[in-house]
Design an enzyme around this catalytic site. Structure first.
Site, short mmCIF file in Angstrom:
data_model
loop_
_atom_site.label_atom_id
_atom_site.label_comp_id
_atom_site.label_asym_id
_atom_site.label_seq_id
_atom_site.Cartn_x
_atom_site.Cartn_y
_atom_site.Cartn_z
N LYS A 22 -29.15 21.71 100.20
CA LYS A 22 -29.65 20.50 100.90
C LYS A 22 -28.95 20.27 102.22
CE LYS A 22 -26.59 18.16 97.86
NZ LYS A 22 -26.49 19.10 96.80
N GLY B 102 -16.96 14.05 84.41
CA GLY B 102 -17.42 15.24 85.15
C GLY B 102 -18.61 14.99 86.06
N GLU C 105 -17.05 14.48 91.58
CA GLU C 105 -16.13 15.57 91.88
C GLU C 105 -14.77 15.00 92.23
OE1 GLU C 105 -17.80 18.42 94.57
OE2 GLU C 105 -19.77 18.11 93.72
N LYS D 47 -30.81 14.57 101.30
CA LYS D 47 -32.05 14.62 100.52
C LYS D 47 -33.12 13.75 101.17
CE LYS D 47 -29.41 15.62 96.34
NZ LYS D 47 -28.65 15.02 95.24
N1 HSE Z 1 -23.75 15.45 93.42
C1 HSE Z 1 -25.15 15.27 93.27
C2 HSE Z 1 -25.44 14.07 92.36
C3 HSE Z 1 -25.87 16.45 92.68
O1 HSE Z 1 -24.53 13.43 91.88
O2 HSE Z 1 -26.59 13.79 92.15
C4 HSE Z 1 -26.10 17.51 93.68
O3 HSE Z 1 -26.91 17.07 94.71
#
Ligand code: HSE
Length: 446
Positions: free
Chosen positions: A106, A188, A191, A206
């Site tokens: 993305k 989890g 990050e 997005k």
């Molecule tokens: N880190 C993104 C989310 C997923 O939490 O939706 C990957 O785009």
């Protein structure tokens, strides 16, 4: 059926890549039947070759991604590395060597999709990227193909699972932002460095991709107004509840009323509990699309994770392989409208503003005057005197003049340009009787 296999190179073998490799090796019969030819994993480029990857053929692993995309016998390159470089160069090199590309990237598509699309067209190959937005949810193809005959006016979505999880926890448990983020990290979802999610960069990328496809124009991440959720407080959530709303981090892409421009933005907003997006819980994603003929559509599902994202990648892989066999390409970029992207100030929206004000005669009139001066119409006002402690509706003076006392004043506006609304807030901050602006949030979905 053709017996010579189509060859696939995989760039990246992390959470998503290893799922792609696993499904390709375990579902070969079905994939062959659906494509019309066998499909073979011909090489997997990784940075750390020594890492153990269950179910991934070790003999296919290489650290030389450039050599892999230059082999010349690769039909489709699947890119699940992420980031801008070296990936952009790897993808354009793959195109130059005749391969179609399936990408989940993305960030790259939102930053420089035009370069990739142009390179794919020049090479006569496909660029697919269903997995770049909202994981497993079919969204790019429905917008690009199924709705190609309709006119999309709005795309409104929850496209980041981590932030939806955090807001859902704040809403359901009353937790503050930090506490909810800690829980998201422990489980989890978030990050170690959550910046891309909580500051809205992931959702903004997005939004750029969705706006470009929905409105047949070019939108990059730089065009997207972005506010994260780090400033959302437990008090904001409580205030939303009192209004029969919840708070969501929304990606909102709009065609202007006159049809001459578009806008794309990401920010927290209150939405009514009756709106379908309000019931999107935990880390799920959902995207609401409004089109002239189709009306309202909603797409819902898991927006992240190895297997869900691999599902979207595999769908694209099958499409790219079918096109290769047929000697054709699928739907490419459609940016013919060349609609400009308007700045946030021109977006028409509603504000929910919570003020701490002096509780004395004339204050409500003063506040109302500031709204009037900026041509912003007030929808509702709720005042709660702090020293009374009750959650009642009180007109100005109804609780009696309390010199030195303080009240909380919650104003919800009618729709107005965002520039007028933010100028109103700035002017309110300057009033002596406004002791503080406790929260400002846009209201959407009504
Ligand atoms: N880190 C993104 C989310 C997923 O939490 O939706 C990957 O785009």
């Amino acid at each position: 059926m053709r017996t010579r296999p189509l060859k696939v190179a995989l760039l990246g073998c992390g959470v998503v890549g290893s799922e792609v490799a696993r499904i390709m090796t375990t579902h070969t019969h079905d994939l062959t039947a659906r494509i019309g030819a066998p499909v073979e994993l011909a090489g997997i480029a990784v940075r750390r070759p020594d890492r153990v990857r269950q179910g991934v053929p070790a003999d296919l692993i290489t650290t030389d991604a450039t050599a892999l995309v230059k082999r010349g016998d690769i039909d489709v390159v699947v890119e699940v590395i992420g980031g801008i470089e070296p990936v952009r160069t790897l993808i354009t090199t793959a195109f130059e060597h005749g391969a179609s590309v399936v990408s989940a990237n993305k960030a790259l598509l939102a930053a420089d999709g035009a370069t990739l699309h142009a390179a794919a067209v020049k090479a006569g190959v496909d660029l697919y990227y269903e997995a770049a937005v909202a994981g497993a949810i079919p969204l790019i193809r429905p917008l690009r193909e199924s709705l190609a005959g309709d006119k999309v006016n709005r795309v409104l979505g929850i496209v980041n699972g981590t932030t939806n999880f955090i807001l859902d926890r704040m809403d359901s448990t009353g937790a503050g932002y930090s506490e909810a983020l800690d829980e998201a990290t422990a489980l989890g979802y978030a990050e170690a460095d959550p910046t891309a999610d909580v500051e809205g960069f992931d959702a903004a990328a997005k939004a750029a991709i969705l706006a470009g496809i929905a409105f047949h124009t070019r939108v990059t991440i730089g065009d997207v107004h972005r506010e994260g959720l780090t400033e959302v407080t437990a008090a904001d959530i409580a205030s939303a509840k009192r209004m029969g709303c919840t708070v969501k981090l929304l990606a909102i892409c709009d065609r202007s009323a006159d049809g001459r421009s578009v806008t794309a933005r990401v920010h927290p907003a209150m939405i009514p509990l009756s709106h379908p997006l309000a019931s999107v819980r935990e880390a799920y994603n959902a995207v609401f699309v409004e089109a002239d003929a189709a009306g309202q559509l909603m797409f819902y599902g898991p927006g992240a994770g190895g297997a869900p994202t691999a599902s979207a990648v595999l769908g694209d892989l099958v499409a790219a392989c079918r096109n290769k066999l047929a000697g054709t390409t699928g739907a490419g970029e459609s940016a013919y409208t060349r609609l400009p992207v308007s700045p946030m100030g021109e977006v028409v929206t509603r504000y929910h503003i919570s003020l701490d004000v002096a509780d004395k005669p004339g204050v409500l009139a003063q506040v109302a005057t500031v709204f009037a001066e900026h041509d912003v119409s007030i929808d509702t006002v709720r005042q709660q005197s702090r020293d009374r402690g009750a959650d009642g509706v009180a007109a100005e003076g109804a609780s009696g003049a309390r010199e030195g006392g303080e009240a909380s004043l919650v104003v919800v506006t009618h729709r107005a340009p965002d520039a007028a609304l933010s100028a109103t807030v700035e002017a309110l901050r300057k009033l002596d009787t406004v002791r503080g602006v406790a929260s400002i949030m846009r209201v959407e979905g009504e």
